[in-house]
Design a protein around this motif. Structure first.
Motif: not given
Length: 295
Positions: A269-277
């Motif tokens: 399992c992998y938890a993740y977040e995505t951010t923009s520049d």
């Protein structure tokens, strides 16, 4: 002296909770798979060739049924206040060309929040043999709505554990949206909302301009997960869940960081977040589950 009759508050239809909608058929075509892969900048060979549907392609056969189930609960007067808040896919079988799929969508829960109302719809997409292919949970948020009752159940949890930030990510992937990303995605997915295609309209509703489809961003993160953790077999990705937190714009670069969240039911399992520049968190509470080889 005249008096004004107060406007009636739109009524949410709680009686629709738990009632499945009509099934929606969808024939899977190689060209449609390849178009979706191209529209999401997916370089994985089987996806690009149309031989194997990308995981998030699952939204395409279920989109119509999901929308009808949501509107069975949400008043039509509030259509302009609807946001796709969260999406959670459980992948049971791969989608391949030539398959005839059928989706049944059921609104399963509704909750009153301080700033609006959430409605959760479950979609079950099955093949001709009746085998479950993809199970989905879509959470719709109706901004500013009031007067709904709490009824039914919520979607499965996939909340990010902040203690994971104390360690280094297991993987970090950066990707850039193209200038025409939303136009390609709208055509391939069947989602032609104006905020993704009409700059003037987007600005008229308070946005900085055309924004990226949330499902397109989710598809980007699925590519990152597959290339990082199961590049030899994309079908090992068995669950992908996200919360859409903020907007992203064409030509921005997003970076997704995946943290090892241990094992669950034999899956990594992998938890993740995505951010923009631009510094915005585009996706929160991301969750990916990878099956063991051969499982």
């Amino acid at each position: 002296m005249t008096t004004e009759t107060p406007a009636e508050t739109p009524t949410f239809k709680s009686e629709a909770i738990g009632k499945p909608g009509e099934p929606v058929a969808f024939p899977v075509e190689r060209e449609r798979i390849a178009a979706y892969a191209a529209a999401t900048n997916d370089p994985i060979a089987g996806h690009a060739a149309g031989e194997l549907a990308p995981p998030v392609f699952s939204i395409v056969p279920s989109f119509q049924a999901m929308g009808m189930a949501s509107l069975a609960v949400i008043p039509h007067e509030l259509l302009g206040a609807i946001l796709h808040g969260e999406q959670d896919f459980h992948f049971h079988r791969p989608i391949t060309p030539g398959t005839k799929l059928e989706t049944v969508a059921t609104p399963i829960g509704m909750r009153q929040r301080s700033s609006g109302v959430t409605v959760v719809v479950r979609t079950d997409t099955r093949d001709e043999a009746g085998e479950l292919v993809t199970e989905g949970y879509a959470t719709t948020f109706v901004r500013g709505a009031q007067g709904a009752e709490d009824v039914g159940e919520g979607a499965p949890e996939h909340r990010f554990d902040d203690s994971l930030r104390e360690r280094e990510p297991a993987a970090e992937v950066s990707q850039t949206y193209d200038a025409d990303q939303t136009f390609r995605y709208a055509e391939a997915s069947g989602d032609p909302m104006q905020i993704h295609l009409d700059d003037a309209f987007a600005k008229s509703v308070g946005l900085p301009g055309i924004i990226i489809h949330g499902m397109c961003s989710m598809a980007f993160t699925s590519v990152g997960a597959i290339e990082s953790f199961c590049p030899e077999d994309p079908t090992r990705l068995r669950r992908l869940a996200v919360r859409f937190a903020s907007i992203a714009l064409p030509e921005q670069t997003i970076t997704t960081r995946y943290w090892d969240a241990g094992e669950r039911d034999g899956r990594a399992c992998y938890a993740y977040e995505t951010t923009s520049d631009a510094g915005a968190v585009v996706i929160k509470d991301g969750w990916a589950e990878i099956a063991a080889p051969g499982a």
